[in-house]
Design a protein around this motif. Structure first.
Motif, mmCIF file in Angstrom:
data_model
loop_
_atom_site.group_PDB
_atom_site.id
_atom_site.type_symbol
_atom_site.label_atom_id
_atom_site.label_comp_id
_atom_site.label_asym_id
_atom_site.label_seq_id
_atom_site.Cartn_x
_atom_site.Cartn_y
_atom_site.Cartn_z
ATOM 1 N N ALA A 67 -5.694 10.459 21.565
ATOM 2 C CA ALA A 67 -5.770 9.604 22.805
ATOM 3 C C ALA A 67 -6.209 10.232 23.902
ATOM 4 C CB ALA A 67 -4.187 9.566 23.071
ATOM 5 N N LEU A 68 -6.212 11.812 23.921
ATOM 6 C CA LEU A 68 -6.847 12.451 24.905
ATOM 7 C C LEU A 68 -8.307 12.314 25.053
ATOM 8 C CD1 LEU A 68 -5.657 14.151 27.069
ATOM 9 C CD2 LEU A 68 -6.064 16.076 25.709
ATOM 10 N N ARG A 114 -10.095 9.698 23.717
ATOM 11 C CA ARG A 114 -10.277 8.581 23.933
ATOM 12 C C ARG A 114 -10.289 8.233 25.553
ATOM 13 N NH1 ARG A 114 -7.472 6.222 19.954
ATOM 14 N NH2 ARG A 114 -5.615 5.933 20.946
ATOM 15 N N PHE A 115 -9.243 8.922 26.230
ATOM 16 C CA PHE A 115 -9.194 8.883 27.579
ATOM 17 C C PHE A 115 -10.211 9.441 28.381
ATOM 18 C CE2 PHE A 115 -6.881 10.829 31.391
ATOM 19 C CZ PHE A 115 -7.118 9.498 32.339
ATOM 20 N N LEU A 140 -13.133 7.137 28.252
ATOM 21 C CA LEU A 140 -12.906 5.902 29.262
ATOM 22 C C LEU A 140 -13.299 6.396 30.389
ATOM 23 C CD1 LEU A 140 -11.448 3.112 29.509
ATOM 24 C CD2 LEU A 140 -9.436 4.571 30.158
ATOM 25 N N LEU A 141 -12.670 7.419 30.963
ATOM 26 C CA LEU A 141 -12.851 7.896 32.302
ATOM 27 C C LEU A 141 -14.336 8.196 32.675
ATOM 28 C CD1 LEU A 141 -11.158 8.845 34.691
ATOM 29 C CD2 LEU A 141 -10.809 11.023 33.659
ATOM 30 N N ARG A 151 -15.955 4.942 32.910
ATOM 31 C CA ARG A 151 -15.528 4.268 34.166
ATOM 32 C C ARG A 151 -16.085 4.903 35.304
ATOM 33 N NH1 ARG A 151 -10.704 1.238 33.733
ATOM 34 N NH2 ARG A 151 -10.928 0.045 31.872
ATOM 35 N N GLN A 152 -15.934 6.106 35.426
ATOM 36 C CA GLN A 152 -16.570 6.872 36.534
ATOM 37 C C GLN A 152 -17.998 6.611 36.830
ATOM 38 O OE1 GLN A 152 -15.084 10.802 36.274
ATOM 39 N NE2 GLN A 152 -13.268 10.056 37.594
ATOM 40 N N TYR A 210 -9.648 15.167 39.924
ATOM 41 C CA TYR A 210 -9.789 16.113 38.885
ATOM 42 C C TYR A 210 -8.690 17.295 39.036
ATOM 43 C CZ TYR A 210 -14.213 14.116 37.196
ATOM 44 O OH TYR A 210 -15.009 13.411 36.634
ATOM 45 N N LEU A 247 -5.490 16.190 38.037
ATOM 46 C CA LEU A 247 -5.355 16.073 36.624
ATOM 47 C C LEU A 247 -4.932 17.485 35.965
ATOM 48 C CD1 LEU A 247 -8.217 13.897 35.468
ATOM 49 C CD2 LEU A 247 -5.704 13.174 35.396
ATOM 50 N N TYR A 282 -3.417 19.068 32.541
ATOM 51 C CA TYR A 282 -4.662 18.626 31.625
ATOM 52 C C TYR A 282 -5.322 19.997 31.776
ATOM 53 C CZ TYR A 282 -4.422 13.649 31.234
ATOM 54 O OH TYR A 282 -3.953 12.532 30.889
#
Lengths: 226, 394
Positions: free
Chosen positions: B2-3, B5-6, B9-10, B13-14, B304, B307, B312
């Protein structure tokens, strides 16, 4: 009585070295218990922020003992401090939401780093938390479409969605108007009440102090009960 | 998982969020990659044009002069006696000679002198494995008859058209030693392609070559050796080398082609220039990707830091930057490839050189783009150190 979530004993901390050294915290002794909503007040430079960063496991105190969520902070490496921070929720003066993500994704982002992450369960938890902060139905929105107060409510949802044991809020009302600020603090109080959770809020905002259960005042690095 | 994938995605998107702000730098990356592809396309034009004739030789082994470096202009010769001796070595089926001399012809259209290769062969021998040559080379037995490379540069267009239309065209050869310019009659076309140094190619018989330029036929430019079935090229080459005692160098066909390619790649300025151009493209690409990534990191430092405060690890942020870098490389590659195909196609059409991109080149430049992205990501990650949760406190 249950063990405190945070137990600080004779904490001292400072910056610089030699003749340039400046003590910022001196002899801080404090227990924080679940269910407390603590306001930490004091003038700028009194040490509020340094104390919050110690409680957030972002720093290790130079002097004294600090047990946080059952762990002695001294001796923990970066990875262990990171793991400890996953049990702490942060609300900052500015929301600092990820602008490229939707409202819902911002809240979910707080859950992805958890060791037991489960996408379906996390999404449900994030939706429920958005509902709780009054932003149900706004999950798909861009954060840019929200007002400042709404953005700070998303930040509150992000901090609470992991069901943290300790929530640290640093001047959460500073960038909001009086009404929005009170709404945010009210939300923090409501959502943490009845949970095994303590909230410490560093603030200058006198208008919200009626919502807290305990006041602590700092001056020149020394803690005084309010 | 999941991490991961995130992180992807991030990153995506950024990048998308900042696409407009980063448009100039992204265009810069695409242009740098396009230039790399074009450099490779031009380099291919150099190599492929230089190898067109060596590839067409009907030979298993090739003999050249000891002083031979590459098939440019008029290569040094070796004595035909050496080729005769090679014909007597066990395993050799037959031999043939190719005479290659650079000369000039006068354009019937403009009167300007054009550089041309005069290739001389025995019309009865198998020298070039080019279907049109094989079909028409007997006609070269008629004195002063020539075949013209239809891919000769644009300046030969009128001659090619005339041969196509009327079946023949007359072409004066520049011969400084002759009182009158000898004239050959072009009676057919073949397909070889121009090189970077020569505008066109004329194929004539060895006797016509001798009559036109006065070159002695015992001076062979390239000796061709075909082997009997089952003969081992390396072993026969060694036996020929022993027999001819240094009067010529003998190589397998593959070694000969590799030597030609190597000559252009590393012994000529033009090959080096293309390779340097490729490296400059890489450097420019790194700078532009770094510009996009630094903008991305700077615009998101507080986020960041949040996070990191949430637990993170810095490695997560490094993964976001790395994936953004890979995305930049991939997103800019396709338009760059499209542009490069257009540019090389146009250049090939104008110059008639085999300028173009092979699938392997496209993959190589894509790999270089990803390498650029990796370097830029490594540099941008240094900037991530400025993401500090402590800075979030008032």
């Amino acid at each position: 009585m249950t063990a405190p979530l945070a137990a600080l004993r004779d904490i001292g901390h400072g910056f610089g070295s030699g003749a340039q050294r400046r003590a910022v915290l001196r002899g801080i002794t404090l227990d924080l218990h679940a269910g407390e909503f603590v306001a930490l007040t004091g003038p700028s430079g009194s040490g509020k922020t340094t104390l919050l960063t110690l409680l957030g496991a972002l720093r290790v105190p130079e002097e004294g003992d600090l047990r946080l969520l059952g762990q002695d902070l001294r001796g923990l490496d970066a990875r262990a401090l990171g793991a400890l921070r996953r049990r702490i929720g942060f609300v900052f003066q500015r929301h600092h939401l990820l602008r490229s993500l939707s409202v819902l994704e911002n809240v979910e982002a707080a859950l992805h780093g958890q060791p037991d992450a489960d996408p379906a369960r996390d999404r449900a938890a994030a939706l429920a938390m958005l509902e709780a902060v009054g932003l149900g139905g706004r999950g798909a929105d861009s954060t840019a479409r929200l007002s400042g107060g709404e953005q700070q409510r998303v930040a509150v949802a992000r901090a609470l969605v992991r069901r943290p044991a300790l929530v640290l809020a640093d001047e959460p009302t500073a960038s909001l108007d009086g009404r929005s600020g009170r709404a945010v603090v009210s939300l923090l109080a409501d959502l943490t009440r009845g949970r095994d959770c303590a909230v410490v809020m560093g603030t200058h905002d006198e208008r919200c102090l009626d919502l807290v259960t305990r006041r602590l005042h700092m001056e020149d690095g020394v803690l005084k009960q309010g | 998982m999941a991490l991961a994938r995130f992180a992807a995605l991030l990153a995506f998107r950024q990048l998308r969020h900042r696409a407009l702000a980063s448009l100039a730098a992204l265009a810069g990356v695409a242009v740098a990659v396009m230039l790399m592809l074009v450099q490779v396309g031009f380099r291919n034009g150099l190599y492929d044009s230089a190898l067109a004739l060596p590839r067409a030789l009907a030979a298993d082994l090739v003999l050249v002069s000891p002083g031979y470096r590459a098939l440019t202009f008029s290569p040094p010769w070796f004595p035909r006696a050496a080729l005769r001796d090679a014909a007597g070595v066990a395993g050799v089926a037959e031999t043939a000679s190719l005479y290659a001399y650079s000369s000039q012809v006068r354009s019937p259209e403009t009167g300007a002198n054009l550089s041309v290769w005069l290739l001389g062969i025995d019309p009865a021998a198998r020298v070039l494995d080019l279907p049109e040559v094989v079909a028409a080379q007997r006609a070269l037995s008629v004195p002063e008859t020539a075949l013209l490379d239809r891919l000769s540069r644009q300046e030969f267009r009128a001659v090619v058209d005339q041969v196509t239309r009327e079946g023949l065209a007359r072409l004066p050869i520049y011969a400084p030693s002759a009182d009158l310019a000898p004239v050959v009659t072009v009676r057919g076309l073949f397909t070889l392609g121009p090189s970077f140094t020569i505008d066109g190619a004329l194929l004539v018989s060895d006797l016509t070559l001798h009559a036109t330029l006065g070159v002695p036929l015992d001076r062979v430019s390239i000796g061709l050796v075909r082997l009997e079935p089952g003969a081992r090229p390396d072993a026969v080459a060694a036996a020929i080398a022993a027999r001819i005692e240094g009067r010529a160098r003998v190589m397998t066909r593959a070694a000969y082609q590799e030597e030609e390619r190597h000559f252009y790649a590393s012994r000529t300025p033009i090959g080096v220039i293309f390779n340097v151009g490729l490296l400059v493209g890489v450097a420019v690409g790194v700078v532009f990707i770094l510009q996009v990534l630094n903008g991305l990191v700077d615009a998101n430092l507080p986020e960041y830091a949040v996070l990191l405060a949430q637990g993170y690890r810095p490695a997560f942020l490094a993964a976001v930057v790395a994936q953004a870098a890979v995305a930049i490389a991939l997103v800019t590659y396709l338009p760059a490839l499209g542009l490069a195909l257009g540019v090389t196609g146009a250049a090939s059409g104008i110059t008639r050189l085999p300028i173009g991109l092979h699938p392997g080149d496209m993959a190589m430049v894509l790999a270089l783009s990803l390498g650029m992205a990796a370097v830029a990501a490594g540099l941008a990650m240094l900037r991530l150190r400025r993401a500090d949760p402590l800075e979030l406190f008032g």
